[in-house]
Design a protein around this motif. Structure first.
Motif, PDB file in Angstrom:
ATOM      1  N   LEU A  71       4.260   5.446   3.209  1.00  0.00           N
ATOM      2  CA  LEU A  71       3.313   5.049   2.175  1.00  0.00           C
ATOM      3  C   LEU A  71       2.932   3.582   2.309  1.00  0.00           C
ATOM      4  CD1 LEU A  71       1.842   6.194  -0.283  1.00  0.00           C
ATOM      5  CD2 LEU A  71       3.718   5.350  -1.678  1.00  0.00           C
ATOM      6  N   SER A  72       3.912   2.715   2.550  1.00  0.00           N
ATOM      7  CA  SER A  72       3.603   1.293   2.704  1.00  0.00           C
ATOM      8  C   SER A  72       2.808   1.048   3.985  1.00  0.00           C
ATOM      9  CB  SER A  72       4.878   0.460   2.685  1.00  0.00           C
ATOM     10  OG  SER A  72       5.721   0.832   3.751  1.00  0.00           O
ATOM     11  N   ALA A  73       3.110   1.773   5.066  1.00  0.00           N
ATOM     12  CA  ALA A  73       2.350   1.621   6.305  1.00  0.00           C
ATOM     13  C   ALA A  73       0.903   2.056   6.101  1.00  0.00           C
ATOM     14  CB  ALA A  73       2.999   2.416   7.425  1.00  0.00           C
ATOM     15  N   LEU A 127       8.616   6.229   1.562  1.00  0.00           N
ATOM     16  CA  LEU A 127       8.215   4.874   1.176  1.00  0.00           C
ATOM     17  C   LEU A 127       7.703   4.081   2.373  1.00  0.00           C
ATOM     18  CD1 LEU A 127      10.919   3.778  -1.410  1.00  0.00           C
ATOM     19  CD2 LEU A 127       8.553   4.394  -1.811  1.00  0.00           C
ATOM     20  N   ILE A 128       8.347   4.234   3.509  1.00  0.00           N
ATOM     21  CA  ILE A 128       7.900   3.514   4.709  1.00  0.00           C
ATOM     22  C   ILE A 128       6.517   3.995   5.129  1.00  0.00           C
ATOM     23  CG2 ILE A 128       8.358   3.223   7.175  1.00  0.00           C
ATOM     24  CD1 ILE A 128      11.359   3.246   6.452  1.00  0.00           C
ATOM     25  N   THR A 157      -4.673   0.697   5.599  1.00  0.00           N
ATOM     26  CA  THR A 157      -5.899   0.827   4.824  1.00  0.00           C
ATOM     27  C   THR A 157      -6.465  -0.542   4.489  1.00  0.00           C
ATOM     28  OG1 THR A 157      -5.117   2.901   3.878  1.00  0.00           O
ATOM     29  CG2 THR A 157      -6.916   1.795   2.730  1.00  0.00           C
ATOM     30  N   TYR A 158      -5.605  -1.449   4.060  1.00  0.00           N
ATOM     31  CA  TYR A 158      -6.041  -2.804   3.736  1.00  0.00           C
ATOM     32  C   TYR A 158      -6.621  -3.492   4.978  1.00  0.00           C
ATOM     33  CZ  TYR A 158      -5.876  -7.660   2.283  1.00  0.00           C
ATOM     34  OH  TYR A 158      -6.215  -8.946   2.003  1.00  0.00           O
ATOM     35  N   GLY A 178      -0.729   1.946   3.294  1.00  0.00           N
ATOM     36  CA  GLY A 178      -1.354   0.900   2.488  1.00  0.00           C
ATOM     37  C   GLY A 178      -1.750  -0.298   3.321  1.00  0.00           C
ATOM     38  N   VAL A 179      -0.863  -0.741   4.200  1.00  0.00           N
ATOM     39  CA  VAL A 179      -1.170  -1.899   5.050  1.00  0.00           C
ATOM     40  C   VAL A 179      -2.309  -1.570   6.003  1.00  0.00           C
ATOM     41  CG1 VAL A 179      -0.234  -3.343   6.908  1.00  0.00           C
ATOM     42  CG2 VAL A 179       1.120  -2.914   4.856  1.00  0.00           C
TER      43      VAL A 179
END
Length: 78
Positions: free
Chosen positions: A10-12, A7-8, A17-18, A14-15
């Motif tokens: 995956l969220s990293a 999860l960490i 990429t954004y 996502g951030v």
């Protein structure tokens, strides 16, 4: 433990990429650009980019093309 790590990561991703997309799509102001009329916003869609993406996405994953036979050896699926 591995689920939290996943999860960490995956969220990293996502951030990052954004942030990367925002950085690439941001238009920098050049000297004297304020005196010119505003341009129309650029379109995100690029046909060549999406065509390349669809070619990559249409392929099967390599792990899905191989299966184990009765003796435990990997054999290629047609």
């Amino acid at each position: 433990m591995y689920f939290l790590l996943f999860l960490i990561i995956l969220s990293a991703l996502g951030v990052l990429t954004y942030a990367g997309l925002q950085w690439m799509l941001a238009e920098t102001l050049e000297d004297g650009a304020a005196s010119q009329p505003p341009r129309a916003p650029r379109s995100f869609y690029n046909p060549r980019t999406w065509a390349a993406f669809h070619r990559l996405a249409s392929r099967k994953a390599l792990l899905l093309t191989y299966r184990r036979d009765r003796r435990g050896r990997f054999r290629k699926v047609r």
